[in-house]
Enzyme design. Sequence first.
Site: not given
Lengths: 355, 355
Positions: A256, A254
Amino acid sequence: MSLDQHRREVDRIDRELLRLLGERLEVARAIGEAKLKSGAPVYAPQREEQVLSALVEAAPNIPASGVRSVFREVISLSIGAQMAKPVAYLGPEGSFTQQAQLRAFGSSVPSLPLRSISDIFAAVESGEASYGVVPVENSTEGVVSHSLDLLAESELKVVAQVTLAVEQCLVGFGSLDAVTRVLSKDIALAQCRGWLSRHAPNATLVETDSTAAAVEQVAREPQGAAAVASATAAESRGVPILARGIQDRRDNATRFFVIGLTANATGAKEEVTSVVLTLKHEPGALQAALSSFSDRGINLIRIESRPSRRRAWEYLFFIDFPGHWDSSAVQEAVVALKGRCEIVKWLGSYPQSAG
Amino acid sequence: MSLDQHRREVDRIDRELLRLLGERLEVARAIGEAKLKSGAPVYAPQREEQVLSALVEAAPNIPASGVRSVFREVISLSIGAQMAKPVAYLGPEGSFTQQAQLRAFGSSVPSLPLRSISDIFAAVESGEASYGVVPVENSTEGVVSHSLDLLAESELKVVAQVTLAVEQCLVGFGSLDAVTRVLSKDIALAQCRGWLSRHAPNATLVETDSTAAAVEQVAREPQGAAAVASATAAESRGVPILARGIQDRRDNATRFFVIGLTANATGAKEEVTSVVLTLKHEPGALQAALSSFSDRGINLIRIESRPSRRRAWEYLFFIDFPGHWDSSAVQEAVVALKGRCEIVKWLGSYPQSAG
């Protein structure tokens, strides 16, 4: 007041909102022209984060997540008007990386799904894309370590980080001591096994179809029961949260990075700097390098080593720590670090979270 | 004006926007209380669509999609404050149905991913969920015909429809006659083969990695080239659209219903009614039934027959047509229809599109 009167009130407010949106768009266009002349970047995540947290603070009566989701779209409309080239992300449409892209840029900024992380780097480097959004921690979508390797070699900078964290919570009505049964989906129970064995050693683990189903069951039969679920699931059923972040490892799927041509100037409240370094071939080189930070009271947030692609037996160390690269504390640490490393490369400084 | 002055202007506008958001939330809470007393539904898609199209019309200088995405979140904040129970959708998180749920309700309305379409019907029927979002046309996610079967048996009503259509377009700089090469991803070319063979019979089809790559290539070498891609992809690269909706069949993966306990009153500009009927065992029964519509100038939008689960050799016909159930034209057709059918059941009337 009648429903009709209330609705006329809402209509009046909406017209005012609309007028202000139009005004903001005008100013955004003027800002876009000024930025084009000065070469300043269109997307300013540091400034955005400052604006968003100030707005959240100024409106204690509006849910923080609501303020953020409305203004994410308001800002998106303004940025969309200034941005000539799309934001590239790891596709296809509907991917988690698209969700991260929407979190950072909203729906009014044009976007472009690409097939590989290297395509995204190439598109940003050539100017075909204004920014790129790439996953950086183990994900179901592609080999993510690739992002770090490419960052080490590229001149692109990290300008923002997006986390789509599913934080597991223990939720229930009683106190933690009174919990005799913990309900959840098998995988969620497995993710929290270590924490549960320490904090609820005598509780029976009961598998349910989904974490949402576990919350439902706890809401119906609260006696002695608790569920492992996300905070959202708990809040939507009005079940209190007993403990947060109880998963044994951070969920890796999760994180980025938003990458761009120009590094951010300092500005956000909570900033993080990412660097990559290679060590000298000396005993104790890593400890020496790390003491550049600890000697100045800077605590590392994350460290990860990866084999260099340039030379056998050479390793790259990716390090995240708080503060902007240009701050005096960080600059002092970097000077010390440079004396102890072969290469120290700044990957970027960015707000702790975007969107 | 300097960048700093512009930013102060933006800050002033944002504070005003925030103040109005707070005011709107106050009114929404009052509306919520009024609705609770009168039993009126919290979610009013007919009224919402009216509000959204009026706002889009009132602001010709703001992109329509931008007005919609900002106000979707503004409205979501208000509905979120009124809605005690979550909206159930076919999970898991990240599914296309969740995208449809976000399109209809925005991010501030609590939501609950469930594992099956029947779970969603059950949750709405029992009041555990305020509304449900289910796919209704062939989808990669589950057996979708299930939704229609359940609707035929349930007392729940369709209150809104969401389409997440990926409409294929032919895009390029020249005129359609001058196109000698059509570039796109294999599957996109296949979807449009019929249209292309009629409208560009002499063009060579060239496969690319993605539809986005095709657009990029056309942007770089426009001479004689066109691409099959979405309007968004074309707009983000500034390539003109030569023709829209060129796929041979409607993309089936992308239609969703919002279901709830109470049917919508009339209100939106463009309304659709869905009914399910069973025919009498007489020759020409289907033609006779359908003439109830055609005799009154009502054109059917969609008709689908499915075997009934109650009796062998009995078929259910699901029919969509324009207009609200309560309108006089539709009521006349329904009276005629009832004379010609065993069962005529109203599934709901809802705006043509939501969000």
